[in-house]
Structure formats: C-alpha cells, structure tokens
Design a protein around this motif. Structure first.
Motif, PDB file in Angstrom:
ATOM      1  N   LEU A  16       0.812  -1.206   0.000  1.00 13.58           N
ATOM      2  CA  LEU A  16       0.000   0.000   0.000  1.00 13.58           C
ATOM      3  C   LEU A  16       0.853   1.267   0.000  1.00 13.58           C
ATOM      4  O   LEU A  16       0.427   2.296  -0.491  1.00 13.58           O
ATOM      5  N   ALA A  17       2.052   1.212   0.608  1.00 17.09           N
ATOM      6  CA  ALA A  17       2.939   2.376   0.640  1.00 17.09           C
ATOM      7  C   ALA A  17       4.334   1.944   1.030  1.00 17.09           C
ATOM      8  O   ALA A  17       4.522   0.883   1.596  1.00 17.09           O
ATOM      9  N   GLY A  18       5.299   2.817   0.731  1.00 19.20           N
ATOM     10  CA  GLY A  18       6.656   2.596   1.202  1.00 19.20           C
ATOM     11  C   GLY A  18       7.576   2.118   0.104  1.00 19.20           C
ATOM     12  O   GLY A  18       7.148   1.532  -0.874  1.00 19.20           O
ATOM     13  N   THR A  19       8.830   2.400   0.292  1.00 18.79           N
ATOM     14  CA  THR A  19       9.853   1.894  -0.613  1.00 18.79           C
ATOM     15  C   THR A  19      10.802   1.051   0.220  1.00 18.79           C
ATOM     16  O   THR A  19      10.848  -0.148   0.091  1.00 18.79           O
ATOM     17  N   THR A  20      11.498   1.694   1.156  1.00 20.01           N
ATOM     18  CA  THR A  20      12.342   0.928   2.074  1.00 20.01           C
ATOM     19  C   THR A  20      11.479   0.395   3.200  1.00 20.01           C
ATOM     20  O   THR A  20      11.472  -0.793   3.482  1.00 20.01           O
ATOM     21  N   SER A  21      10.737   1.281   3.859  1.00 20.69           N
ATOM     22  CA  SER A  21       9.780   0.845   4.879  1.00 20.69           C
ATOM     23  C   SER A  21       8.520   0.456   4.133  1.00 20.69           C
ATOM     24  O   SER A  21       8.078   1.158   3.244  1.00 20.69           O
ATOM     25  N   LYS A  22       7.948  -0.672   4.502  1.00 18.79           N
ATOM     26  CA  LYS A  22       6.812  -1.195   3.738  1.00 18.79           C
ATOM     27  C   LYS A  22       5.523  -1.160   4.547  1.00 18.79           C
ATOM     28  O   LYS A  22       5.524  -1.424   5.741  1.00 18.79           O
ATOM     29  N   TYR A  23       4.435  -0.833   3.853  1.00 18.16           N
ATOM     30  CA  TYR A  23       3.101  -0.867   4.450  1.00 18.16           C
ATOM     31  C   TYR A  23       2.217  -1.704   3.533  1.00 18.16           C
ATOM     32  O   TYR A  23       2.043  -1.371   2.359  1.00 18.16           O
ATOM     33  N   TYR A  24       1.704  -2.803   4.074  1.00 14.10           N
ATOM     34  CA  TYR A  24       0.993  -3.793   3.282  1.00 14.10           C
ATOM     35  C   TYR A  24      -0.430  -4.014   3.773  1.00 14.10           C
ATOM     36  O   TYR A  24      -0.745  -3.759   4.931  1.00 14.10           O
ATOM     37  N   ARG A  25      -1.222  -4.601   2.913  1.00 15.35           N
ATOM     38  CA  ARG A  25      -2.475  -5.231   3.315  1.00 15.35           C
ATOM     39  C   ARG A  25      -2.033  -6.441   4.107  1.00 15.35           C
ATOM     40  O   ARG A  25      -1.120  -7.156   3.717  1.00 15.35           O
ATOM     41  N   PHE A  26      -2.666  -6.717   5.253  1.00 14.38           N
ATOM     42  CA  PHE A  26      -2.214  -7.777   6.152  1.00 14.38           C
ATOM     43  C   PHE A  26      -2.088  -9.126   5.460  1.00 14.38           C
ATOM     44  O   PHE A  26      -2.964  -9.555   4.721  1.00 14.38           O
ATOM     45  N   ASP A  27      -0.974  -9.814   5.722  1.00 15.62           N
ATOM     46  CA  ASP A  27      -0.713 -11.165   5.259  1.00 15.62           C
ATOM     47  C   ASP A  27      -0.053 -11.906   6.418  1.00 15.62           C
ATOM     48  O   ASP A  27       1.009 -11.497   6.887  1.00 15.62           O
ATOM     49  N   LYS A  28      -0.689 -12.958   6.897  1.00 11.20           N
ATOM     50  CA  LYS A  28      -0.215 -13.667   8.095  1.00 11.20           C
ATOM     51  C   LYS A  28       1.211 -14.194   7.934  1.00 11.20           C
ATOM     52  O   LYS A  28       2.038 -14.042   8.827  1.00 11.20           O
ATOM     53  N   GLU A  29       1.493 -14.825   6.808  1.00 10.39           N
ATOM     54  CA  GLU A  29       2.826 -15.399   6.590  1.00 10.39           C
ATOM     55  C   GLU A  29       3.898 -14.299   6.642  1.00 10.39           C
ATOM     56  O   GLU A  29       4.940 -14.462   7.283  1.00 10.39           O
ATOM     57  N   HIS A  30       3.634 -13.183   5.972  1.00  8.20           N
ATOM     58  CA  HIS A  30       4.596 -12.077   5.932  1.00  8.20           C
ATOM     59  C   HIS A  30       4.764 -11.470   7.324  1.00  8.20           C
ATOM     60  O   HIS A  30       5.881 -11.159   7.752  1.00  8.20           O
ATOM     61  N   TYR A  31       3.653 -11.314   8.052  1.00  6.74           N
ATOM     62  CA  TYR A  31       3.685 -10.794   9.421  1.00  6.74           C
ATOM     63  C   TYR A  31       4.553 -11.701  10.314  1.00  6.74           C
ATOM     64  O   TYR A  31       5.405 -11.221  11.056  1.00  6.74           O
ATOM     65  N   GLU A  32       4.321 -13.008  10.222  1.00  8.36           N
ATOM     66  CA  GLU A  32       5.092 -13.944  11.061  1.00  8.36           C
ATOM     67  C   GLU A  32       6.579 -13.895  10.728  1.00  8.36           C
ATOM     68  O   GLU A  32       7.422 -13.954  11.626  1.00  8.36           O
ATOM     69  N   GLN A  33       6.910 -13.742   9.444  1.00  5.98           N
ATOM     70  CA  GLN A  33       8.322 -13.623   9.051  1.00  5.98           C
ATOM     71  C   GLN A  33       8.907 -12.315   9.584  1.00  5.98           C
ATOM     72  O   GLN A  33      10.040 -12.291  10.056  1.00  5.98           O
ATOM     73  N   SER A  34       8.137 -11.232   9.536  1.00  9.64           N
ATOM     74  CA  SER A  34       8.589  -9.942  10.068  1.00  9.64           C
ATOM     75  C   SER A  34       8.859 -10.047  11.569  1.00  9.64           C
ATOM     76  O   SER A  34       9.829  -9.469  12.078  1.00  9.64           O
ATOM     77  N   MET A  35       8.003 -10.802  12.287  1.00 15.30           N
ATOM     78  CA  MET A  35       8.212 -11.023  13.728  1.00 15.30           C
ATOM     79  C   MET A  35       9.526 -11.775  13.937  1.00 15.30           C
ATOM     80  O   MET A  35      10.341 -11.370  14.766  1.00 15.30           O
ATOM     81  N   LYS A  36       9.745 -12.849  13.171  1.00 13.84           N
ATOM     82  CA  LYS A  36      10.980 -13.647  13.293  1.00 13.84           C
ATOM     83  C   LYS A  36      12.211 -12.801  12.997  1.00 13.84           C
ATOM     84  O   LYS A  36      13.263 -12.994  13.596  1.00 13.84           O
ATOM     85  N   ASP A  37      12.066 -11.888  12.031  1.00 21.71           N
ATOM     86  CA  ASP A  37      13.194 -11.036  11.623  1.00 21.71           C
ATOM     87  C   ASP A  37      13.448  -9.889  12.596  1.00 21.71           C
ATOM     88  O   ASP A  37      14.368  -9.101  12.396  1.00 21.71           O
ATOM     89  N   GLY A  38      12.613  -9.758  13.644  1.00 20.99           N
ATOM     90  CA  GLY A  38      12.811  -8.715  14.650  1.00 20.99           C
ATOM     91  C   GLY A  38      12.506  -7.310  14.146  1.00 20.99           C
ATOM     92  O   GLY A  38      13.094  -6.335  14.599  1.00 20.99           O
ATOM     93  N   LYS A  39      11.563  -7.212  13.217  1.00 18.84           N
ATOM     94  CA  LYS A  39      11.199  -5.891  12.700  1.00 18.84           C
ATOM     95  C   LYS A  39      10.244  -5.188  13.660  1.00 18.84           C
ATOM     96  O   LYS A  39       9.520  -5.832  14.414  1.00 18.84           O
ATOM     97  N   VAL A  40      10.241  -3.863  13.619  1.00 16.28           N
ATOM     98  CA  VAL A  40       9.219  -3.084  14.308  1.00 16.28           C
ATOM     99  C   VAL A  40       7.993  -3.160  13.404  1.00 16.28           C
ATOM    100  O   VAL A  40       8.088  -2.963  12.186  1.00 16.28           O
ATOM    101  N   ILE A  41       6.845  -3.470  13.997  1.00 17.51           N
ATOM    102  CA  ILE A  41       5.626  -3.680  13.208  1.00 17.51           C
ATOM    103  C   ILE A  41       4.539  -2.699  13.658  1.00 17.51           C
ATOM    104  O   ILE A  41       4.267  -2.572  14.843  1.00 17.51           O
ATOM    105  N   PHE A  42       3.954  -2.016  12.678  1.00 18.56           N
ATOM    106  CA  PHE A  42       2.834  -1.100  12.908  1.00 18.56           C
ATOM    107  C   PHE A  42       1.589  -1.784  12.358  1.00 18.56           C
ATOM    108  O   PHE A  42       1.554  -2.173  11.189  1.00 18.56           O
ATOM    109  N   LEU A  43       0.585  -1.963  13.215  1.00 22.39           N
ATOM    110  CA  LEU A  43      -0.685  -2.552  12.784  1.00 22.39           C
ATOM    111  C   LEU A  43      -1.769  -1.487  12.872  1.00 22.39           C
ATOM    112  O   LEU A  43      -1.928  -0.853  13.913  1.00 22.39           O
TER     113      LEU A  43
END
Length: 135
Positions: A16-43
């Motif tokens: 939905l937005a972003g180039t380096t920082s990404k803003y997506y329509r929610f996807d569980k698999e991608h969210y779980e990978q972001s959690m594993k990768d230790g990213k800061v997540i905005f919901l």
C-alpha cells in the motif's frame, strides 16, 4: 492499481505504501516472518466504513513513504468490515482489539509497545515507530 510483491512461498502481498519501509495489506505469513526477523511492526486495524480510519489513511501512507527504515513494516488489518479475513479476526483477538482505528506498535522483541484508539497524524505515526525502532 496495487503493487503486488510475493512472499517466499509465492503468496501475493499487496503493497500500500513505502519503498524501504513497507506498508501492506495484512498477510499472516509475511507478518510472522517480520516477527521472526525482529522488525518493528505497525498494525492499523481498519474498517472501510470507519470515518476515522479513512481520515487517518493518507497520513499512514505518507508516514511509510517518508520513513526510510528497512527494519520497519506496517499492515492494514481489516476489522469488522466486508474484507476481514479469518487471519485478521485472529489478529484482532490476539491484540484484544474491540474497535476499528486501533493502532498497535510491536517492538523488535515481539512485544506490543503501544495500543491506541487515538487518531494518529503522520507526525504521531513517525514518532511512535521511531520510538520503537530506537529501543
């Protein structure tokens, strides 16, 4: 038209937005990978019919377009509207969401650092994300 990326397993992910920082329509698999990768997540728990959500969306998109941090990812999580998926309902339960327009910021450690019903401006979004990213 939406920009589509693919997850590692080939699922389509709507950016939905972003180039380096990404803003997506929610996807569980991608969210779980972001959690594993230790990213800061905005919901952003969002409903298409919600006037506050609609007012906030341009600020969220602007914030993610301006934010230049590959360790931050955001998701628009549909809540209580015609687009809400089972995975999104699961996320709402996980974070105790009872109203659309609730924002949750998850720190690098996977813990929710902020949960707010407050209407966020672009500046407030950047402030909260940067606070979490710098901890």
């Amino acid at each position: 038209p939406a920009v589509i990326e693919e997850t590692e397993s080939g699922n389509q992910l709507e950016l939905l937005a972003g180039t380096t920082s990404k803003y997506y329509r929610f996807d569980k698999e991608h969210y779980e990978q972001s959690m594993k990768d230790g990213k800061v997540i905005f919901l952003d728990f969002h409903a298409d019919w919600c006037p506050i959500c609609l007012r906030e969306k341009p600020g969220i998109l602007d914030a993610f377009n301006e934010l230049n941090n590959e360790n931050v990812v955001g998701y628009e999580v549909h809540y209580n509207d015609g687009k809400t998926t089972e995975d999104e309902e699961e996320m709402a339960k996980k974070y105790g969401i009872t109203y659309q327009h609730t924002k949750v910021v998850i720190g690098k450690n996977g813990e929710a650092m902020l949960k707010s019903l407050e209407a966020f401006s672009k500046v407030k979004i950047l402030e909260e994300i940067n606070k979490a990213a710098n901890q």
